[in-house]
Structure formats: structure tokens, C-alpha cells
Design an enzyme around this catalytic site. Structure first.
Site, PDB file in Angstrom:
ATOM      1  N   HIS A 250       0.866  -1.180   0.000  1.00  0.00           N
ATOM      2  CA  HIS A 250       0.000   0.000   0.000  1.00  0.00           C
ATOM      3  C   HIS A 250       0.898   1.224   0.000  1.00  0.00           C
ATOM      4  O   HIS A 250       2.029   1.172   0.478  1.00  0.00           O
ATOM      5  CB  HIS A 250      -0.890   0.041   1.249  1.00  0.00           C
ATOM      6  CG  HIS A 250      -1.716  -1.183   1.457  1.00  0.00           C
ATOM      7  ND1 HIS A 250      -1.786  -1.832   2.677  1.00  0.00           N
ATOM      8  CD2 HIS A 250      -2.519  -1.884   0.611  1.00  0.00           C
ATOM      9  CE1 HIS A 250      -2.605  -2.879   2.568  1.00  0.00           C
ATOM     10  NE2 HIS A 250      -3.047  -2.928   1.330  1.00  0.00           N
ATOM     11  N   GLU A 288      -4.042  -4.238  -4.323  1.00  0.00           N
ATOM     12  CA  GLU A 288      -5.512  -4.235  -4.336  1.00  0.00           C
ATOM     13  C   GLU A 288      -6.013  -2.808  -4.158  1.00  0.00           C
ATOM     14  O   GLU A 288      -6.688  -2.497  -3.185  1.00  0.00           O
ATOM     15  CB  GLU A 288      -6.100  -5.196  -3.276  1.00  0.00           C
ATOM     16  CG  GLU A 288      -5.165  -5.589  -2.134  1.00  0.00           C
ATOM     17  CD  GLU A 288      -5.063  -4.528  -1.035  1.00  0.00           C
ATOM     18  OE1 GLU A 288      -5.828  -3.565  -1.045  1.00  0.00           O
ATOM     19  OE2 GLU A 288      -4.195  -4.681  -0.170  1.00  0.00           O
TER      20      GLU A 288
END
Length: 360
Positions: A250, A288
Site C-alpha cells: 500500500h 488491491e
């Protein structure tokens, strides 16, 4: 501006170019001289290779190879003339740095950039053995102890400075707190809140063996926060056919002046490079991002990620993206794709000056 190489592994080595002459400088003295010639492929010839000791010559050679490869990102190999340094050939071959190219030898970029020493602060991490363990009902390999301090550093020619990633500590809470409360960041992360909240958040990640929080810096200035995770132990695992050494990540860019393509094209492939180097068994990096985060998906696509599918996390609709080791190294994706135009310079220029120019 000189090209600074091999900073993460220890002493910085600086590569200068004057015409065809390359000089690798370490500890304020010239460690190696080579001649660069040709255009496709470029070729390196040892100017003073006779009598070189492999243990001291290899770091200087890798600095030269990195600089030339960075200056010529469109070329998949560098030709080698080792006539005056034949004693170095066995060590170069053993390291994957000299490979047969017909009747000659060459440095293949895809092998060079998989060597950990110039960039990883602790290359020995790659040697951690494999043993299966169970965590909360999930079978996965036992992970190496998480790094402390510097993980990775790489010189970025088109910025004229290095990008680095280090392990985050609780001393970073104030910075993380400020970044998380930035409205632009909160629109994606949804983690705005008190300092106490962010201290507990970071402490939890530091204690979690499958998560590695990092601070990214350009030069000496922190610009962003990164969370790296082993996918097998992560909440992402049930949503695809996960492998033992898949890594995920992330990102939070906290400083506005480090947004934009010149910086994204530096930190994004450098972080991917760091993850592939950290464990040689990592063949895939996954992500994601939010499925509606158009800009991030566009940046990922430019960097070699393929969009696999869209799926529903409990907290967001996400896109599963994946980058393959074979593609990253085979297509030389550590450099901007396509490469930036090179400005015209005089003969007395450095590799950094002649590399990629200013990214648009």
C-alpha cells in the site's frame, strides 16, 4: 552531476564520464577505469584491469555496470572486453555478471538488476531458509526477521538524487499522523484521526510479522509511507490463488511536492525492485487498489502491473493487480517506460547527466 552507485551496501561509489572514459571513484580515489564505446549494444573495455583483485574489483564494476545500464535503459546487455582482466572472468560468471554472448561476453541487464548488493542494505536476508508454519489456520513459510533501519537505496539519474526505503518506527508517528489527516490522503485511506489512533495503528503493524511499514525518502526528505505485506498471511489471500512468497503493498504519498510523474517513475519501480531483491523466491507482487482509483491504476499499468480482476473487500471494491518478476526484469521496468528523451550534452558529461533527462 556524478552517478552515485552502491550506496545501500556500504561505501558510495561515484561514476564519472569524460568522453569514452569512465572512472569509478571510491574513498576519494579512482578504483577502476573503463572505456565505453558503441551504441547497440554499448561495450565496456577495461583500461587498467591487469592484476585486479576480484573482491575489490567487483563492487566497482557493479557500480559501472549500474551506471551504464541506467544511462541506456533501452539496451538489454552491455558488451564486455575482458582481455586485460581475464582473472576476473570466473568471479563475474559466478555472480551472473558475465554471460556468454556468442564468442564474447556481456552483462545482461536482467541479471545485473537482480544482484542485491548495490541496492539492499542487508543482502543476507535473501538466504533465509524455508520452513512451513501455521498462523491463525494459514500455512505459510516462516518469515525472516523484519529489517530495521535502511532497507534499500537507489540513485535516480533523472532526479539527481537517491530514493530510499527504511523501516518505520514509532518516532514516525507525528509525520504519519499529519499525512493521514491530509484530506487527499484520507479520501483513499480513510484513516484520519487522533495521534493516539495512529500510534496504535503503527505499533500494531510493527508488531505484525507479516507486515513491514516503511518510510520513503528522496535525499534526506521523507515523502511517503508504505506498507509491505506477505500475501499468504494477508486478508487478500482468499481472493486469489496465492503463492508462498507473493508480496503486496500500500502507498501514501504525504508530501505534495513529491507527487507527479518524475517522482512516481522513481519510487514505484524502486519499491518493486526492493521487494523482488528482498527475497529471490518472490516471483509476483500484488496490489488491491480501489477499483475507482483511476490515476493509481494508470500508474500501475505503466509500471508493468496487469489488472487481473475486480472483487469486493468488506471495506472497498478493489482491483487485483499483479507484477511478474520475469516481466519486471525482462522488460527493464526499473526505468520509466517509455524512457524519457535524453538531452544533448558535451563530451565532458557524467553518466547521470546523459541518462534519462528530466522526466516530464
Amino acid at each position: 552531476m556524478p552517478f552515485r552507485a552502491a550506496e545501500a551496501a556500504g561505501r558510495p561509489r561515484i561514476v564519472h564520464q569524460a568522453g569514452e572514459q569512465l572512472s569509478v571513484v571510491a574513498d576519494d580515489r579512482v578504483a577502476l577505469r573503463l572505456r565505453l564505446s558503441g551504441t547497440g549494444p554499448v561495450r565496456l573495455t577495461f583500461e587498467d584491469g591487469e592484476g585486479l583483485d576480484a573482491a575489490t574489483a567487483l563492487p566497482a564494476l557493479m557500480a559501472a555496470f549500474e551506471a551504464v545500464s541506467a544511462a541506456h535503459p533501452d539496451q538489454d546487455r552491455i558488451g564486455l572486453d575482458l582481455a586485460s582482466a581475464a582473472d576476473l572472468v570466473p568471479a563475474l560468471r559466478a555472480a551472473g555478471l558475465a554471460v556468454g554472448d556468442g564468442d564474447a561476453l556481456a552483462v545482461h541487464a536482467a541479471l545485473l538488476w537482480q544482484r542485491p548488493e548495490p541496492w539492499l542494505a542487508d543482502p543476507s536476508r535473501r538466504d533465509f531458509p524455508a520452513m512451513p508454519v501455521m498462523t491463525e489456520g494459514r500455512r505459510h513459510p516462516l518469515r525472516a526477521p523484519k529489517p530495521t533501519g535502511l532497507l534499500y537505496r537507489r540513485f535516480i539519474p533523472w532526479l539527481g538524487q537517491s530514493v530510499a526505503f527504511r523501516a518505520a518506527t514509532l518516532d514516525d508517528v507525528d509525520r504519519l499522523h499529519r499525512w493521514m489527516n491530509d484530506p487527499r490522503v484520507d479520501a483513499v485511506w480513510a484513516e484520519a484521526g487522533s495521534r493516539a489512533k495512529h500510534e496504535a495503528y503503527l505499533a500494531g503493524l510493527i508488531a505484525d510479522p507479516h507486515m513491514l511499514p516503511l518510510i520513503g525518502s528522496f535525499g534526506d526528505e521523507p515523502f511517503g509511507y508504505f506498507e509491505v505485506y506477505w500475501a499468504k498471511e494477508n486478508r487478500l489471500a482468499p481472493f486469489y490463488e496465492v503463492r508462498d512468497y507473493d508480496r503486496g503493498w500500500h502507498v501514501l504519498v504525504g508530501e505534495d511536492r513529491f507527487r507527479g510523474r518524475p517522482y512516481v517513475s522513481a519510487w514505484l519501480p524502486s519499491l518493486m525492485h526492493a521487494l523482488f531483491l528482498d527475497d529471490a523466491r518472490t516471483d509476483r507482487i500484488v496490489g488491491e487498489p480501489r477499483a475507482d482509483h483511476v490515476q493509481q491504476l494508470r500508474n500501475l499499468e505503466r509500471s508493468g502491473f496487469a489488472r487481473i480482476k475486480t472483487f469486493d473487500f468488506p471495506h472497498k471494491r478493489a482491483a487485483l493487480v499483479m507484477l511478474l518478476r520475469e516481466r519486471f526484469f525482462g522488460e527493464r521496468l526499473w526505468a520509466p517506460n517509455p524512457p524519457q528523451a535524453q538531452p544533448a550534452r558535451g563530451d565532458d558529461a557524467t553518466i547521470a547527466d546523459r541518462a534519462l533527462g528530466a522526466a516530464a
